[in-house]
Design an enzyme around this catalytic site. Structure first.
Site, mmCIF file in Angstrom:
data_model
loop_
_atom_site.group_PDB
_atom_site.id
_atom_site.type_symbol
_atom_site.label_atom_id
_atom_site.label_comp_id
_atom_site.label_asym_id
_atom_site.label_seq_id
_atom_site.Cartn_x
_atom_site.Cartn_y
_atom_site.Cartn_z
ATOM 1 N N HIS A 197 43.230 40.880 37.164
ATOM 2 C CA HIS A 197 44.249 40.049 36.780
ATOM 3 C C HIS A 197 44.789 39.225 37.699
ATOM 4 C CE1 HIS A 197 47.246 42.505 38.626
ATOM 5 N NE2 HIS A 197 46.537 43.730 38.023
ATOM 6 N N GLU A 219 44.329 50.266 34.464
ATOM 7 C CA GLU A 219 44.436 50.694 35.801
ATOM 8 C C GLU A 219 44.720 52.243 36.001
ATOM 9 O OE1 GLU A 219 43.989 50.544 38.995
ATOM 10 O OE2 GLU A 219 44.909 48.861 39.537
#
Length: 193
Positions: free
Chosen positions: A10, A84
């Site tokens: 990201h 994550e």
């Protein structure tokens, strides 16, 4: 038959800049992160991709949305297995705060961090499932730095993944005859200039 997976970290967030552990905290991209997302989207527009997936966390979804708009393709799904690693009690802290709170040996303490082996297994499983779902296709997955590094260690033993993945970097892995290999690692040429 060859299946190609493009793994994208990201764009940047305020916590990235402050050196804070994000983990599963659902932070948005900052202004630079939004610009980085547009840059990777522009780069990918010159390539052929069949499917786009994203972690379910906001910073990954925002990056995937920029890619979706530029490529004119829907996000095929959110993949919780690509979120994550859970940072436990250290989420939101920087190194100095961790040392102040738990001492310089804080890494030796049980602070509720997700086990790297478990993260590697769930990331690898998510990628394998998408590769099986789309054999012979080119699939993009927007995810997160720590998870991707651990996943790549499991997917391609011996691959040097010691460099931290940069924001909006792309790593391209291919599966041919059941074997994974890495064609491109941590590339950010779209951010130069």
């Amino acid at each position: 038959m060859t299946t190609t997976i493009g793994l994208i970290r990201h764009g940047s967030t305020f916590w990235n800049k402050e050196g804070r552990v994000q983990g599963i905290t659902d932070n948005p991209l900052d202004e630079e992160g939004l610009e980085q997302a547009e840059a990777i989207a522009e780069r990918l527009s010159g390539e052929t991709w069949d499917y786009l997936y994203s972690s379910d966390l906001l910073r990954a979804r925002q990056t995937a949305q920029a890619i979706s708009r530029r490529l004119g393709m829907e996000i095929a799904g959110l993949v919780p297995g690509m979120r994550e690693m859970d940072g436990g009690l250290i989420e939101g802290t920087n190194e100095q705060e961790r040392v102040d709170r738990w001492g310089k040996d804080w890494k030796a303490l049980d602070l509720g961090l997700e086990n790297p082996d478990f993260a590697q297994q769930r990331g690898r499983q998510a990628i394998e499932e998408l590769a099986e779902r789309h054999p012979g296709k080119n699939v993009l997955i927007v995810s997160h730095g720590a998870l991707l590094r651990h996943t790549l260690r499991g997917l391609i033993p011996g691959l040097d993944v010691n460099d931290l993945l940069k924001n909006t970097s792309i790593t391209r892995v291919v599966k041919t005859d059941g074997i994974w290999s890495c064609e491109l690692y941590n590339c950010i040429e779209h951010l130069s200039g």
